[in-house]
Design an enzyme around this catalytic site. Structure first.
Site, PDB file in Angstrom:
ATOM      1  N   HIS A 102       0.833  -1.216   0.000  1.00  7.84           N
ATOM      2  CA  HIS A 102       0.000   0.000   0.000  1.00  7.84           C
ATOM      3  C   HIS A 102       0.861   1.257   0.000  1.00  7.84           C
ATOM      4  O   HIS A 102       0.596   2.201  -0.756  1.00  7.84           O
ATOM      5  CB  HIS A 102      -0.925   0.004   1.218  1.00  7.84           C
ATOM      6  N   GLU A 103       1.884   1.277   0.844  1.00  5.31           N
ATOM      7  CA  GLU A 103       2.763   2.446   0.882  1.00  5.31           C
ATOM      8  C   GLU A 103       3.520   2.596  -0.435  1.00  5.31           C
ATOM      9  O   GLU A 103       3.773   3.715  -0.885  1.00  5.31           O
ATOM     10  CB  GLU A 103       3.728   2.337   2.060  1.00  5.31           C
ATOM     11  N   HIS A 106       1.542   4.573  -2.841  1.00  9.11           N
ATOM     12  CA  HIS A 106       1.715   6.027  -2.749  1.00  9.11           C
ATOM     13  C   HIS A 106       2.987   6.474  -3.479  1.00  9.11           C
ATOM     14  O   HIS A 106       2.996   7.530  -4.124  1.00  9.11           O
ATOM     15  CB  HIS A 106       1.788   6.451  -1.284  1.00  9.11           C
ATOM     16  N   HIS A 110       3.185   9.075  -6.581  1.00 14.04           N
ATOM     17  CA  HIS A 110       4.088  10.225  -6.606  1.00 14.04           C
ATOM     18  C   HIS A 110       4.918  10.227  -7.886  1.00 14.04           C
ATOM     19  O   HIS A 110       5.081  11.265  -8.546  1.00 14.04           O
ATOM     20  CB  HIS A 110       4.993  10.183  -5.374  1.00 14.04           C
TER      21      HIS A 110
END
Length: 231
Positions: A102-103, A106, A110
């Site tokens: 999940h991270e 991100h 980005h």
């Protein structure tokens, strides 16, 4: 009729959000703890999962670090650091893999210039200021019964918090969607484990839904109070 702040019947507006928040906290705690105890068949740690996903997406300038706390995992876009809590970084569980992925979602957002993430990052300083200032003005407005100007300005500033929470929803949902695609396509989890990973990510997403609902209902409550003051 205006009621003193300590006896405010408009608190009833917040009850659904309070119930949802309590349920979300229970759900995320029970689900993550359950799947922290289930090891993936292929044995990837959270750190290995993150590195595999980042490399597969051509992202080589993001550092992976271990950080303190439980489920304190986050991606820092300013410094391009993916921070994983110890249980996630070293763990080989479904929760460890899902959270790490999940991270990475991100980080991929980005790198790809995902608009909602860019917008959310841009308004953070404004939201932080507005959130702190709003309650000062709201409290002053509540106790200065001769005018509603401060109260209305405070409510307007608080509305930025609602906007932030609403923008956060697609950011988090999209990161989870990307995570599930990555861990399955890269063979980090089996098909059954993907379904279990989705349960972890869905439970975590519920906390963001609860936060958005709480902000919306709080705004509605404050508007109701201001309207009563005008009456």
């Amino acid at each position: 009729m205006y009621y003193p702040y300590y006896y405010d019947p408009t608190y009833i507006i917040l009850i659904p959000a309070i119930i949802l928040t309590m349920y979300a906290q229970f759900k995320v705690s029970s689900t993550t703890n359950r799947y922290f105890r289930v090891r993936t068949q292929r044995g990837y740690t959270g750190e290995q999962t993150a590195r595999e996903i980042l490399n597969a997406n051509g992202i080589y300038d993001v550092r992976i670090e271990m950080t303190r706390g439980t489920l304190s995992d986050h991606y820092d876009p300013r410094n391009k650091i993916l921070r994983l809590s110890q249980d996630v970084y070293r763990g080989t569980s479904i929760t460890s893999v899902a959270v790490a992925a999940h991270e990475c979602g991100h980080a991929i957002q980005h790198a790809r210039g995902y608009a909602p993430l860019t917008i959310r990052g841009a308004i953070v300083p404004v939201v932080n200021f507005a959130s702190n200032a709003s309650w000062i003005l709201i409290m002053l407005g509540l106790f200065m019964t001769s005018t509603t100007s401060l109260l209305k300005i405070g409510i307007l500033l608080f509305a930025t918090t609602v906007v932030f929470q609403l923008i956060t929803l697609p950011v988090e949902f999209n990161a989870s969607h990307r995570a599930l695609i990555q861990i399955e396509n890269l063979g980090i989890v089996t098909r059954d484990e993907r379904r279990e990973s989705k349960k972890v990510l869905d439970a975590a997403a519920l906390t963001y839904v609860a936060a958005a609902a709480s902000a919306i209902l709080q705004l509605l409550r404050l508007i109701t109070i201001a309207n009563r003051r005008d009456d």
